[in-house]
Design a protein around this motif. Structure first.
Motif, mmCIF file in Angstrom:
data_model
loop_
_atom_site.group_PDB
_atom_site.id
_atom_site.type_symbol
_atom_site.label_atom_id
_atom_site.label_comp_id
_atom_site.label_asym_id
_atom_site.label_seq_id
_atom_site.Cartn_x
_atom_site.Cartn_y
_atom_site.Cartn_z
ATOM 1 N N ALA A 76 0.827 -1.208 0.000
ATOM 2 C CA ALA A 76 0.000 0.000 0.000
ATOM 3 C C ALA A 76 0.859 1.255 0.000
ATOM 4 C CB ALA A 76 -0.932 -0.008 1.213
ATOM 5 N N GLU A 77 1.951 1.232 0.775
ATOM 6 C CA GLU A 77 2.868 2.381 0.803
ATOM 7 C C GLU A 77 3.584 2.537 -0.529
ATOM 8 O OE1 GLU A 77 4.887 5.705 2.067
ATOM 9 O OE2 GLU A 77 3.175 4.676 3.000
ATOM 10 N N MET A 78 4.014 1.420 -1.114
ATOM 11 C CA MET A 78 4.713 1.488 -2.397
ATOM 12 C C MET A 78 3.811 2.083 -3.483
ATOM 13 S SD MET A 78 6.379 -1.592 -4.684
ATOM 14 C CE MET A 78 4.762 -2.277 -5.005
ATOM 15 N N LEU A 79 2.515 1.727 -3.460
ATOM 16 C CA LEU A 79 1.600 2.207 -4.497
ATOM 17 C C LEU A 79 1.422 3.723 -4.444
ATOM 18 C CD1 LEU A 79 -1.199 -0.528 -4.588
ATOM 19 C CD2 LEU A 79 0.797 -0.258 -6.059
ATOM 20 N N LYS A 80 1.737 4.333 -3.295
ATOM 21 C CA LYS A 80 1.686 5.798 -3.213
ATOM 22 C C LYS A 80 2.774 6.442 -4.065
ATOM 23 C CE LYS A 80 -0.049 5.736 1.570
ATOM 24 N NZ LYS A 80 0.246 6.127 2.977
ATOM 25 N N HIS A 81 3.788 5.647 -4.408
ATOM 26 C CA HIS A 81 4.934 6.178 -5.158
ATOM 27 C C HIS A 81 4.989 5.623 -6.582
ATOM 28 C CE1 HIS A 81 6.462 7.683 -1.307
ATOM 29 N NE2 HIS A 81 6.176 6.495 -0.805
ATOM 30 N N VAL A 82 3.850 5.145 -7.076
ATOM 31 C CA VAL A 82 3.788 4.569 -8.431
ATOM 32 C C VAL A 82 3.043 5.525 -9.351
ATOM 33 C CG1 VAL A 82 2.913 2.674 -9.844
ATOM 34 C CG2 VAL A 82 3.866 2.201 -7.592
#
Length: 472
Positions: free
Chosen positions: A309-315
């Motif tokens: 979920a955190e990674m998807l904020k940076h995609v």
């Protein structure tokens, strides 16, 4: 063939394709030749229709439209091959077909525009050194005792009791009828309103407060067999039947018999009765191992979900319509299969009128799933993460051994296993290269809003039940 490219939104490439004069003339003549050999015109044999008669009967517009369809189809295929475009889905014509017909002259260049979906470019702004919090699920030893006690309750024998009044824990056999209690100010001359489903004969009541609406069980405590008593109760709000929610009720209850539960001893015989284990100690050990692993697995899943979920904020990614439609199709297919396995008629649920609504409701989830999948694939690509054939085969062999009697498509199973193993490896890699702080269970949950819907319980008779009652 001349092809000009331009980048379009939503992971598309625009192509302006110019067909040569020779190709526009040759295709037009070929269409006329084909029609001459297939069309039926009274007074002429097939293949012997004069060109001028054919043009008069069919009209130049129809012939040009047929030629255009072929020119466009062949032109798109050649352009994609010539430009080495990795196209997905069906290209979409951007030019108006009617305008192309009006402008099309055999022997002159033909230019038209199309849009082609291509695999999206995934920009992972950040995917390492992420800092997240995840809830830690700790093993609760009391769960083992709870499970064993539930098994004892299910194996209990009901023994008739005489010489005493009803008490909590008993099972009472009763007749009762219920009405909506009159509120202050109601007309005292009107008849009370019966409660739908609020009556029963020879009904077994387990005297536990959580089994029925508040007040019903406590009002029966102390009754003796043969006694009739009026019991006041209150329907909770919310309640499954909204017409009863929050209303006071009055039940006339006749106690016919009292039974008490005789529970089996918690010993090796009990363990053998409820499981494949020979001893109670072995059964306990198995349950402990099961719930410890369950807690560990839930904690790991929480870590994974928090990190992704955190990674998807940076995609950053633009998703093409083709991939979105394919993902929605897959989601609806999975839903249909599950419903079918439950014995439901999918054709009645997935009607032509409902499907567009289902697709629209599924869109946000489809976007999230696609974004997640593409981001993980990009991590695997950048970090050269892959699964070996030996790893895939080992997991496939393990699964086949677990289901020896199932008819399993091994090719399909291998594909699923490969994807699952790869996803596990990618997320494990992300965890190793990030920081995950474990916090107490429930600490990351948002404040629960009041639930205005109650479980569907009114189908149970009587209406006073709040969950399944004990059987014989």
């Amino acid at each position: 063939m001349k092809v000009t490219q331009e980048k379009l939104p939503a992971s598309q490439i625009g192509l302006e394709i110019e067909i040569t004069p020779e190709a526009t003339q040759k295709t037009y003549e070929q269409v006329i030749k084909n029609l001459t050999g297939t069309v039926n015109i009274p007074g002429f044999r097939k293949g012997k229709v004069p060109r001028q008669v054919l043009l008069q009967r069919l009209g130049t517009t129809r012939i040009k439209a047929a030629a255009l369809e072929e020119l466009i189809q062949n032109g798109i295929e050649q352009a994609i091959k010539q430009e080495s475009i990795e196209a997905i889905g069906q290209p979409r014509l951007r030019s108006e077909f009617d305008d192309l017909i009006n402008n099309y002259e055999p022997g002159k260049p033909l230019t038209f525009a199309v849009a082609v979906d291509i695999p999206p470019e995934v920009n992972l702004v950040k995917y390492t050194e992420l800092q997240v919090k995840a809830e830690e699920i700790k093993y609760d030893p009391s769960r083992v005792d709870q499970v064993l006690e539930q098994e004892r309750q299910q194996m209990a024998t009901l023994i008739p009791v005489e010489g005493r009044a009803a008490q909590i824990g008993d099972v009472a056999v009763v007749d009762f009828t219920g009405v909506i209690a009159k509120a202050e100010g109601d007309d005292p001359t009107t008849e009370p309103e019966p409660i739908p489903g609020g009556e029963a004969s020879d009904f077994q009541v387990e005297l536990q407060e959580d089994k029925f609406i508040p007040g019903f069980v406590s009002g029966m405590v102390g009754m003796n067999p043969g006694e009739t008593r009026e019991v006041s109760a209150q329907f909770p709000d919310p309640y499954a039947n909204q017409e009863l929610a929050g209303k006071p009720a009055l039940f006339t209850v006749t106690l016919k018999e009292i039974k008490e539960k005789e529970l089996p001893e918690l010993d090796d015989d009990f363990a053998q009765e409820v499981s494949d284990f020979e001893t109670l100690e072995a059964l306990r050990a198995s349950l402990e191992e099961r719930y410890q692993k369950e807690a560990e697995d839930k904690t790991k899943a929480n870590k994974q979900e928090a990190l992704v979920a955190e990674m998807l904020k940076h995609v950053e990614v633009e998703l093409p319509a083709t991939l979105i439609d394919q993902e929605i199709d897959a989601m609806l297919t999975q839903t249909a299969i599950k419903l079918s396995q439950q014995g439901l008629d999918v054709k009645k649920l997935f009607t032509p009128e409902i499907i567009p609504q289902l697709r629209e409701r599924s869109r946000d989830e489809a976007l999230e799933r696609l974004k997640r999948t593409l981001a993980l694939q990009e991590v695997a690509k950048r970090e050269s993460i892959e699964v070996t054939p030996a790893e895939i085969q080992a997991r496939v062999t393990e699964l086949l051994a677990q289901y020896p009697d199932e008819d399993i498509d091994e090719d399909r199973l291998q594909a699923v296993v490969e994807q699952e193993l790869l996803t596990e490896k990618i997320i494990d890699w992300l965890i190793e290269h990030s920081s995950v702080e474990l916090v107490p269970e429930g600490s990351l949950q948002p404040p629960a809003e009041a639930d205005t819907t109650a479980p569907e319980t009114e189908a149970q008779t009587p209406a006073v039940a709040t969950e399944s009652t004990a059987g014989e």
